[in-house]
Every structure is written in structure tokens, then in C-alpha cells.
Design a protein around this motif. Structure first.
Motif, mmCIF file in Angstrom:
data_model
loop_
_atom_site.group_PDB
_atom_site.id
_atom_site.type_symbol
_atom_site.label_atom_id
_atom_site.label_comp_id
_atom_site.label_asym_id
_atom_site.label_seq_id
_atom_site.Cartn_x
_atom_site.Cartn_y
_atom_site.Cartn_z
ATOM 1 N N LEU A 192 -5.324 0.779 -12.973
ATOM 2 C CA LEU A 192 -4.202 0.498 -12.087
ATOM 3 C C LEU A 192 -3.066 -0.141 -12.879
ATOM 4 C CD1 LEU A 192 -6.203 -1.155 -9.159
ATOM 5 C CD2 LEU A 192 -5.317 1.182 -9.204
ATOM 6 N N GLN A 193 -1.846 0.331 -12.679
ATOM 7 C CA GLN A 193 -0.686 -0.310 -13.309
ATOM 8 C C GLN A 193 -0.080 -1.277 -12.293
ATOM 9 O OE1 GLN A 193 1.253 -2.096 -15.088
ATOM 10 N NE2 GLN A 193 1.278 -0.495 -16.679
ATOM 11 N N SER A 194 -0.497 -2.542 -12.386
ATOM 12 C CA SER A 194 -0.133 -3.531 -11.368
ATOM 13 C C SER A 194 1.354 -3.877 -11.391
ATOM 14 C CB SER A 194 -0.957 -4.803 -11.557
ATOM 15 O OG SER A 194 -0.740 -5.359 -12.849
ATOM 16 N N ARG A 195 2.043 -3.665 -12.518
ATOM 17 C CA ARG A 195 3.457 -4.032 -12.582
ATOM 18 C C ARG A 195 4.327 -3.169 -11.668
ATOM 19 N NH1 ARG A 195 2.013 -3.998 -18.017
ATOM 20 N NH2 ARG A 195 1.668 -6.078 -18.871
ATOM 21 N N LEU A 196 3.786 -2.064 -11.204
ATOM 22 C CA LEU A 196 4.562 -1.218 -10.298
ATOM 23 C C LEU A 196 4.805 -1.892 -8.954
ATOM 24 C CD1 LEU A 196 3.016 2.330 -10.871
ATOM 25 C CD2 LEU A 196 5.232 1.487 -11.645
ATOM 26 N N TYR A 197 3.952 -2.845 -8.573
ATOM 27 C CA TYR A 197 4.099 -3.430 -7.247
ATOM 28 C C TYR A 197 4.080 -4.950 -7.228
ATOM 29 C CZ TYR A 197 -1.009 -3.362 -7.716
ATOM 30 O OH TYR A 197 -2.287 -3.497 -8.177
ATOM 31 N N ILE B 85 7.630 -1.975 -18.176
ATOM 32 C CA ILE B 85 6.450 -1.833 -17.331
ATOM 33 C C ILE B 85 5.223 -1.486 -18.164
ATOM 34 C CG2 ILE B 85 5.383 -0.476 -15.480
ATOM 35 C CD1 ILE B 85 8.181 -0.196 -14.273
ATOM 36 N N GLY B 86 5.366 -0.545 -19.094
ATOM 37 C CA GLY B 86 4.256 -0.111 -19.922
ATOM 38 C C GLY B 86 3.769 1.260 -19.492
ATOM 39 N N TRP B 87 2.537 1.569 -19.839
ATOM 40 C CA TRP B 87 1.962 2.878 -19.541
ATOM 41 C C TRP B 87 1.628 2.997 -18.055
ATOM 42 C CZ3 TRP B 87 2.459 6.700 -22.806
ATOM 43 C CH2 TRP B 87 2.564 6.428 -24.172
ATOM 44 N N ILE B 88 2.090 4.076 -17.453
ATOM 45 C CA ILE B 88 1.854 4.336 -16.035
ATOM 46 C C ILE B 88 0.887 5.507 -15.917
ATOM 47 C CG2 ILE B 88 2.899 5.026 -13.851
ATOM 48 C CD1 ILE B 88 5.522 3.794 -14.864
ATOM 49 N N PRO B 89 -0.315 5.287 -15.389
ATOM 50 C CA PRO B 89 -1.250 6.401 -15.199
ATOM 51 C C PRO B 89 -0.792 7.285 -14.047
ATOM 52 C CG PRO B 89 -2.172 4.374 -14.319
ATOM 53 C CD PRO B 89 -0.885 3.991 -14.973
ATOM 54 N N VAL B 90 -0.846 8.601 -14.260
ATOM 55 C CA VAL B 90 -0.536 9.549 -13.190
ATOM 56 C C VAL B 90 -1.576 10.668 -13.210
ATOM 57 C CG1 VAL B 90 1.942 9.058 -13.257
ATOM 58 C CG2 VAL B 90 1.036 10.978 -14.571
ATOM 59 N N CYS C 200 0.826 -1.209 0.000
ATOM 60 C CA CYS C 200 0.000 0.000 0.000
ATOM 61 C C CYS C 200 0.855 1.252 0.000
ATOM 62 C CB CYS C 200 -0.925 0.010 1.207
ATOM 63 S SG CYS C 200 -2.289 -1.169 1.064
ATOM 64 N N ALA C 201 1.984 1.221 0.704
ATOM 65 C CA ALA C 201 2.841 2.394 0.785
ATOM 66 C C ALA C 201 3.378 2.797 -0.572
ATOM 67 C CB ALA C 201 4.004 2.118 1.747
ATOM 68 N N PHE C 202 3.511 1.852 -1.457
ATOM 69 C CA PHE C 202 4.006 2.140 -2.791
ATOM 70 C C PHE C 202 2.893 2.203 -3.824
ATOM 71 C CE2 PHE C 202 7.814 0.875 -0.615
ATOM 72 C CZ PHE C 202 8.753 1.733 -1.117
ATOM 73 N N GLY C 203 1.682 2.422 -3.370
ATOM 74 C CA GLY C 203 0.576 2.624 -4.302
ATOM 75 C C GLY C 203 -0.055 1.347 -4.788
ATOM 76 N N GLY C 204 0.371 0.195 -4.268
ATOM 77 C CA GLY C 204 -0.174 -1.063 -4.744
ATOM 78 C C GLY C 204 -1.608 -1.265 -4.318
ATOM 79 N N ASN C 205 -2.287 -2.146 -5.046
ATOM 80 C CA ASN C 205 -3.679 -2.429 -4.718
ATOM 81 C C ASN C 205 -3.978 -3.820 -5.222
ATOM 82 O OD1 ASN C 205 -6.416 -2.566 -4.383
ATOM 83 N ND2 ASN C 205 -6.792 -0.484 -5.112
ATOM 84 N N SER C 206 -4.118 -4.770 -4.297
ATOM 85 C CA SER C 206 -4.361 -6.146 -4.696
ATOM 86 C C SER C 206 -5.835 -6.419 -4.937
ATOM 87 C CB SER C 206 -3.823 -7.104 -3.614
ATOM 88 O OG SER C 206 -4.449 -6.831 -2.371
#
Length: 319
Positions: free
Chosen positions: A103-108, A243-248, A13-19
């Protein structure tokens, strides 16, 4: 073991992840333009389906014959030539939509892309816009930001740009100059709205060779219900190799610091996208200059822009 699992969840969660599965939102929306009595040509953005929104029951109410067309970057639009009439007329586009959280899941989750996108396809998102040039000054400012963060990889540089913009630009719509997405205005004033925030994000990324793309649409209040929507919202995606496209969403992060981590790697479900890109050329092509962005009705009379077409947008959430 339970304590260890909880610790992992906190770190994610601290790194923006969301399972959890992406959140969704279903709603009905009406986009109503009031067209002056004069003879004119009119374009209205139309909704499109993509991985994050599904449009159903799209309906157009118009007293005049119209066509639909698709332009650059898949932008859909309604086009009509309106004759002179005794009084103003109304053109309404209504639809039902399901918007899914992006959500860009590859980030976490540690996964990597099997294959990156074709560089030829990504080249479009490395080009300058009229108000976001890629000149030596912009390149210098972008390099200073990533060097200060000791960023080396695409992901590190994207994060450094995002953190810099969120920390140094204020969401402030007072005075003049804001809302145009002019990178020099935004870098000088250090304030503005979503277009100004993302002008810096996109401009700095492209200046460093990182593909970046712009999207614009309409925001929905977080609270479910019904009401009017007073303005637009825009956001960005940046491409990191592997990683691909990262939404911000830098402007939402600046407005709500508690969600700073979330909006690096996510776009929430409280929005609907109308078009992509800046310097938009319509179909059929308008006589005037390319549009800075395409979210409001655009009209021309005798080849000259007709300013401030009245627009009312309403929504209501669906079960």
C-alpha cells in the motif's frame, strides 16, 4: 463527532486509502519443471525477499548439479547444465512465503517524502524496452491522455494514464498477439492480458519522464485453499516526486471495476514476485536474445532456445 469520523473514513476509502494494517498471506508453493532428455542449459527464476514478501525453506530438488546467481535488478535464478539422459527429468523448487499487501499510504495520509530517490537510480526506469519503445508516436499518445485530463503533477499524470488504460483496454485473451507486452499491439487492439495493459501504463509514463518499473510473478486465487496455478501475473510501479513508488494493477482493475480505486496505490497479497524488468539478461548470459520477461523456465540446446518446458505450479495456504 462520530458522524464526522465516519465521513472521513468514507472519503479515505473513496480514494483508495486503507488505514488498516496491510493484509498478509502465508502459503507453500512448488514450482516443478520437466526437462527433456536432451543435453541442455536451464535457468529457473528463484524467489527473493523484499519489503513485501518473505521467503523461507527454499529447497531445490534436482538430479543435476546446479548453481544460483543474481542478475540485473536483483533477479535471482537457478542455473544448470544438464547432460543427455535416457528420459526426461524433473527439477523442483519449493518454498514457504509470506506475502504482504503493498500500500502506498502517502496517497491518502498527506505525508511527503523527506527526500526523493537519486535521479541516477531512477534513470534505469526511464529507458525503453524492445516492445515498449519511446518514439514520437508513443510520446504523442501519452501527452494526449494527460492533456485531456488537465494533469500537471506526476501524481495527476500517473492517475490519468491509469484511468485511461483501465477504461479503454479490455481484458481479453482471445485471438493472437496478446500476452507479449507489445505497446503497439495493445494500443491498436485495446485488449490483452496484464502484460499488454502494463505495456501502455509503463510506456506512457516513461514517455512523459515518469520512472516506471515492471514486475512479474504468480497469482493466487483470492479464496484460501490449495490447487494449481495455470499462468503468470504482472504489475507495475510508477514514481511520483514527493510520494515515491505507486503500485498499480491496471489489468486487475479492468477485470474487477469495483476495485478500480483500490488497485491505484495497492498490490494485494494474492501474488508472489519472481522477477523484475523486461529484456532480461540471465546469469550466466544466455546465447539467445534477452527474455521478454522471466517467469517460466528457460532452456537452450546448442545455443538455441528450447521452447515450452513443461511446468506445474501448485500451492497450499498455511495457517
Amino acid at each position: 463527532m462520530k458522524q464526522f469520523a465516519f465521513l472521513i473514513a468514507v472519503v479515505v476509502c473513496a480514494f483508495g486509502g486503507n488505514s488498516a494494517p496491510p493484509r498478509t498471506r502465508s502459503f507453500h508453493m512448488e514450482y516443478r519443471a520437466t526437462v527433456p532428455a536432451a543435453k541442455l542449459e536451464l535457468w529457473i527464476p528463484l524467489l527473493h525477499d523484499d519489503d513485501y514478501q518473505k521467503i523461507e525453506n527454499l529447497h531445490v530438488e534436482s538430479p543435476f548439479k546446479y548453481d544460483t546467481a543474481t542478475g540485473a535488478e536483483g533477479n535471482k535464478m537457478l542455473h544448470l547444465v544438464k547432460p543427455e539422459t535416457p528420459e526426461a527429468s524433473t527439477v523442483t523448487v519449493s518454498f514457504d512465503a509470506v506475502r504482504r499487501e503493498h500500500l502506498q499510504s502517502r496517497l491518502y495520509n498527506g505525508e511527503r517524502l523527506a527526500k526523493d530517490e537519486d535521479p541516477a537510480a531512477l534513470a534505469l526506469y526511464l529507458k525503453p524496452d524492445r516492445l515498449v519503445p519511446l518514439d514520437p508516436q508513443i510520446r504523442t499518445w501519452a501527452r494526449e491522455v494527460v492533456d485531456a485530463a488537465h494533469a500537471q503533477t506526476d501524481l495527476e499524470m500517473i492517475r490519468a494514464i491509469y484511468d485511461h488504460v483501465v477504461a479503454t483496454v479490455k481484458y481479453d485473451k482471445t485471438g493472437k498477439g496478446w500476452g507479449r507486452g507489445d505497446i503497439y499491439y495493445a494500443c491498436d487492439a485495446r485488449r490483452g492480458n496484464c502484460t499488454d495493459f502494463h505495456a501502455i501504463v509503463i510506456g506512457y509514463a516513461r514517455a512523459l519522464g515518469i520512472p516506471a518499473r515492471f514486475a512479474i510473478g504468480l497469482p493466487l486465487p483470492v479464496e484460501r485453499g490449495a490447487g494449481k496455478i495455470a499462468g503468470y501475473h504482472c504489475w507495475a510501479e510508477l514514481y511520483a516526486k514527493g510520494i515515491g513508488w505507486i503500485p498499480v494493477d491496471a489489468s486487475e482493475a479492468a477485470k474487477n471495476p469495483a476495485k478500480r480505486e483500490y488497485f491505484f496505490g495497492a498490490h494485494d497479497e494474492n501474488r508472489v514476485e519472481l522477477s523484475k524488468g523486461r529484456d532480461v539478461i540471465l546469469t550466466p548470459k544466455q546465447a539467445g536474445e534477452p527474455l521478454n520477461y522471466f517467469v517460466y523456465p528457460y532452456a537452450e540446446a546448442n545455443g538455441k532456445p528450447v521452447e515450452n518446458i513443461p511446468l506445474e505450479v501448485t500451492y497450499r495456504d498455511l495457517p
